[in-house]
Design a protein around this motif. Structure first.
Motif, short mmCIF file in Angstrom:
data_model
loop_
_atom_site.label_atom_id
_atom_site.label_comp_id
_atom_site.label_asym_id
_atom_site.label_seq_id
_atom_site.Cartn_x
_atom_site.Cartn_y
_atom_site.Cartn_z
N THR A 1 0.83 -1.21 0.00
CA THR A 1 0.00 0.00 0.00
C THR A 1 0.86 1.25 0.00
OG1 THR A 1 -1.71 -1.18 1.24
CG2 THR A 1 -1.86 1.22 1.20
N GLN A 2 1.91 1.23 0.78
CA GLN A 2 2.82 2.37 0.84
C GLN A 2 3.50 2.61 -0.51
OE1 GLN A 2 5.25 2.40 4.30
NE2 GLN A 2 6.66 3.94 3.55
N LEU A 3 3.86 1.53 -1.19
CA LEU A 3 4.49 1.67 -2.50
C LEU A 3 3.55 2.32 -3.51
CD1 LEU A 3 6.32 -1.79 -2.79
CD2 LEU A 3 7.39 0.45 -2.50
N PHE A 4 2.30 1.89 -3.51
CA PHE A 4 1.36 2.45 -4.48
C PHE A 4 0.97 3.88 -4.13
CE2 PHE A 4 0.86 -1.95 -5.81
CZ PHE A 4 0.67 -1.82 -7.18
N ILE A 5 0.87 4.19 -2.84
CA ILE A 5 0.59 5.57 -2.45
C ILE A 5 1.76 6.46 -2.81
CG2 ILE A 5 0.32 7.09 -0.43
CD1 ILE A 5 -1.58 5.12 0.75
N GLY A 6 2.96 5.90 -2.79
CA GLY A 6 4.13 6.67 -3.20
C GLY A 6 4.06 7.12 -4.64
N HIS A 7 3.27 6.41 -5.46
CA HIS A 7 3.09 6.82 -6.86
C HIS A 7 2.09 7.97 -6.99
CE1 HIS A 7 5.47 3.68 -8.79
NE2 HIS A 7 4.96 2.81 -7.94
N VAL A 8 1.35 8.24 -5.93
CA VAL A 8 0.35 9.32 -5.98
C VAL A 8 1.03 10.67 -5.78
CG1 VAL A 8 -1.74 10.25 -4.94
CG2 VAL A 8 -1.46 7.77 -5.18
N SER A 9 1.67 10.84 -4.61
CA SER A 9 2.41 12.08 -4.34
C SER A 9 3.25 11.89 -3.09
CB SER A 9 1.45 13.26 -4.15
OG SER A 9 0.77 13.16 -2.92
N ALA A 10 4.24 12.74 -2.95
CA ALA A 10 5.11 12.67 -1.77
C ALA A 10 4.35 13.05 -0.51
CB ALA A 10 6.31 13.60 -1.96
N LEU A 11 3.40 13.98 -0.64
CA LEU A 11 2.60 14.40 0.51
C LEU A 11 1.75 13.25 1.04
CD1 LEU A 11 1.51 16.58 2.43
CD2 LEU A 11 -0.17 17.17 0.65
N GLU A 12 1.10 12.53 0.14
CA GLU A 12 0.26 11.40 0.55
C GLU A 12 1.12 10.29 1.16
OE1 GLU A 12 -2.77 11.79 0.61
OE2 GLU A 12 -3.20 13.36 -0.84
#
Length: 264
Positions: free
Chosen positions: A53-64
């Motif tokens: 989950t953290q890896l995929f959220i990392g593709h969204v934005s640095a803030l997220e």
């Protein structure tokens, strides 16, 4: 002469015990791994879903990504530690009931643990609702504090899953039926990767996609465990829901709280 005969008998006895000792070690090792491996697999896949989950959220934005890491490391770990510790009371009680052959009590203890842990989780619910003010109070940056609240709301179903996931694992483990947990955990982990890829990379759902996949994968093994328990695979220990679960809750509360504090 007598000493020589006695010595021969002792040597013969030792020679006989060596194969028996090896066999006992092998039998005990298999039994330990039969219990331990599903639990290990469940913990590894649970942590794996956090990382995915953290890896995929990392593709969204640095803030997220920063918000997710903050919520996960502060709030979720705090709640996880308390509920995992409290669920160890289920392991103690179910183990005692199984050893005493009071199998019907195991289902009652499980239901009592659900009640106590669910109330505890609800008491901690404001941590996930008022995340922004809490992080502001802790001195976090305004952007991260605001973004963290959206992430934390997505974690509410996850931490309620701990109420059932931890206690059912202890309940099944006490009766040597926890292999189902390992299989379900492995299947949910594979599904989680697939759903995360579809929701985030293909459908571009961003945080909602990543956290939605996480919630689905977290609850999937629990629903599978419900089917296993309610479907008749625990006939001796599960006799259905009963009002006896609401009786003598105070000893469960004391044991759960002491276990939770000790392990947390």
């Amino acid at each position: 002469m007598d000493n020589g005969v006695l010595e021969e008998r002792l040597l013969a006895s030792e020679a006989e015990e060596q194969p028996n000792l090896k066999r006992r070690i092998w039998v005990e090792s298999k039994l330990i791994w039969r219990i331990a491996f599903p639990s290990i697999l469940a913990r590894v896949t649970s942590f794996g879903m956090v990382v995915v989950t953290q890896l995929f959220i990392g593709h969204v934005s640095a803030l997220e990504l920063a918000s997710y890491a903050l919520v996960q490391s502060v709030l979720v770990r705090f709640v996880n530690g308390i509920l995992l510790g409290m669920s160890s009371a289920t392991e103690t009680l179910c183990g005692q009931a199984f050893g005493a052959k009071q199998y019907h009590m195991m289902g009652i203890y499980l239901q009592r643990s659900w009640i106590v842990d669910a109330v505890t989780a609800t008491i901690m619910l404001p941590l996930f609702i008022f995340t922004t003010p809490i992080f502001r109070l802790l001195g976090e940056e305004e952007e991260i504090a605001i973004a963290s609240e959206e992430i934390s709301l997505w974690f509410i179903p996850v931490f309620y899953s701990y109420v059932f996931g931890f206690t059912i694992q202890m309940y099944l483990q006490a009766q040597l039926k926890n292999s189902i947990i390992g299989w379900l955990s492995a299947a949910s982990f594979v599904l989680h990767i697939l759903l995360s890829w579809i929701f985030v990379s293909i459908l571009d759902l961003e945080v909602a996609g990543a956290m939605g996949a996480y919630n689905i994968a977290t609850w999937l093994p629990i629903f599978g465990e419900f089917v296993f328990i309610f479907g008749g695979w625990c006939p001796n220990t599960w006799k259905g829901f009963t009002t006896a679960a609401f009786v003598d809750l105070w000893p469960i509360v004391k044991l759960s709280v002491s276990s939770g504090v000790m392990l947390w």
